[in-house]
Design an enzyme around this catalytic site. Sequence first.
Site, mmCIF file in Angstrom:
data_model
loop_
_atom_site.group_PDB
_atom_site.id
_atom_site.type_symbol
_atom_site.label_atom_id
_atom_site.label_comp_id
_atom_site.label_asym_id
_atom_site.label_seq_id
_atom_site.Cartn_x
_atom_site.Cartn_y
_atom_site.Cartn_z
ATOM 1 N N GLU A 169 39.667 44.319 44.270
ATOM 2 C CA GLU A 169 38.393 44.879 43.810
ATOM 3 C C GLU A 169 37.745 45.878 44.780
ATOM 4 O O GLU A 169 36.682 45.611 45.369
ATOM 5 C CB GLU A 169 37.405 43.741 43.514
ATOM 6 C CG GLU A 169 37.888 42.805 42.425
ATOM 7 C CD GLU A 169 36.808 41.815 41.957
ATOM 8 O OE1 GLU A 169 35.804 41.650 42.667
ATOM 9 O OE2 GLU A 169 36.968 41.248 40.867
ATOM 10 N N GLU A 348 42.103 37.908 37.405
ATOM 11 C CA GLU A 348 40.939 37.003 37.485
ATOM 12 C C GLU A 348 40.156 37.082 36.182
ATOM 13 O O GLU A 348 39.958 38.175 35.630
ATOM 14 C CB GLU A 348 39.973 37.384 38.615
ATOM 15 C CG GLU A 348 40.442 37.048 39.993
ATOM 16 C CD GLU A 348 39.401 37.365 41.070
ATOM 17 O OE1 GLU A 348 38.190 37.384 40.777
ATOM 18 O OE2 GLU A 348 39.841 37.620 42.207
#
Length: 443
Positions: A169, A348
């Site tokens: 991320e 995720e």
Amino acid sequence: MTEKSPLVFPRGFVWGAATAAYQVEGAAKADGRGESIWDRFSHTEGKTLNGDTGDIACDHYHRFADDVALMKDMGLDAYRFSISWPRIIPNGRGAINWLGLDYYDRLVDALLSVGIQPYATLYHWDLPQSLQHIGGWTNRDVTGYFADYAAVMAKRLGDRVKNWMTINEPWVVAVLGNLTGEHAPGLRDKSTAIKVGHHLLVGHAKAMEAIKSCTPDAKVGITLSLSPVEAETEHEDDQRIAEHRYQLSAGLFLNPLFTGAYPTECYKEFGDAISVIQPGDMALIAKRMDFLGVQYYFRVVTGRRGDVNKVNGSKYTEMGWEVCPSALERLLVRMNDDFDLPPIFITENGAAFDDKVSDDGFVHDPERIEYFQEHLHAVFRAMKQHVHVKGYFAWSFLDNFEWQHGYSKRFGLVHVDYSTQKRIMKDSGKWYSRVARRGELEF
Ligand code: FCB
């Protein structure tokens, strides 16, 4: 929900669960581990809820064997974990800490011995603090140190670890770490955030090269947090505002990776910070990856009135995040239309709810089951529209240290009592286990 026949996922679809080193390992000073920016940040007054730190967390470092046994009971195909850079190279560059390497060796062997594939992330936010002293990711040299660390890992584990994720991320690292200051290192400066964002991509590309040169059969990708940005109304101004925001967030990483250029909106916004881009960078960043990790939690709804905090009729998780599975389907289909994508893993997806151990000793979490069910359904619908999704990793295997929120937010399939370290498989864990074993989603 009405009765429907089960949705059968393709054979070989990978069912997994994920964690990250600083959130679960604990053992912050064990066996020569160096300090990370998250140690420094969480130990600074006022930075995390209740002053919580990852010093002990789930003590996964010492309890991984039991945790792997639980994963086996669940029938998981794969475990996505991250490697703590300061455990391996305590100062971020230079001397290697062999005891740190031994730990990941043991973890990987334990996984493989019960047939669970290791998926390793190299950077889930725990930069060695010594590198922050030289500017952290604003310093271009750090991209090279990251590649050196990637090579160390590939040489040691590459015979057994076949799937690698470089950076987790980058949007969160750049923006929450360096623009809003909610995350380590807690800086608030736009040009710093832009430099960090670009260098994370350069670091990703160099690490990918390093891994491939050590282990040519390795599969390497990056994981991106992707929030679709949707307009509050059909009005063209709202649509334009939403699209602009999407380009500045999702586009900021998708476009360079898949087209070799930042979106035009970004060049306008970057100002002088654009000088961080050096000749050759964009071609390097756009090198073909083997897969893309997509991480989805919520969408953003916006328009002329600004962001909509509560959408009428929507449910919200304990994080205050809207539950909107259909936005995941739309995101995947749009990305697939916009770019020539490699296969995708959902690396995720999950939800925090206020779980309690009930009198019967179990954790009943029907909202989380529904969350996973609906999001897996959304993934399935996207796959029917030709999005190539190869696997899904629930966030998270265990309740853990949720960054600035400390231990107050529980995302696990497995409940952790932090005072005793006792694990209890939640109802959602049992449910996910059935899905993983059968490869089918029931309603
Ligand atoms: C993601 C992070 C992960 C976890 C979840 C809830 O952004 O990658 O570590 O905190 O959010």
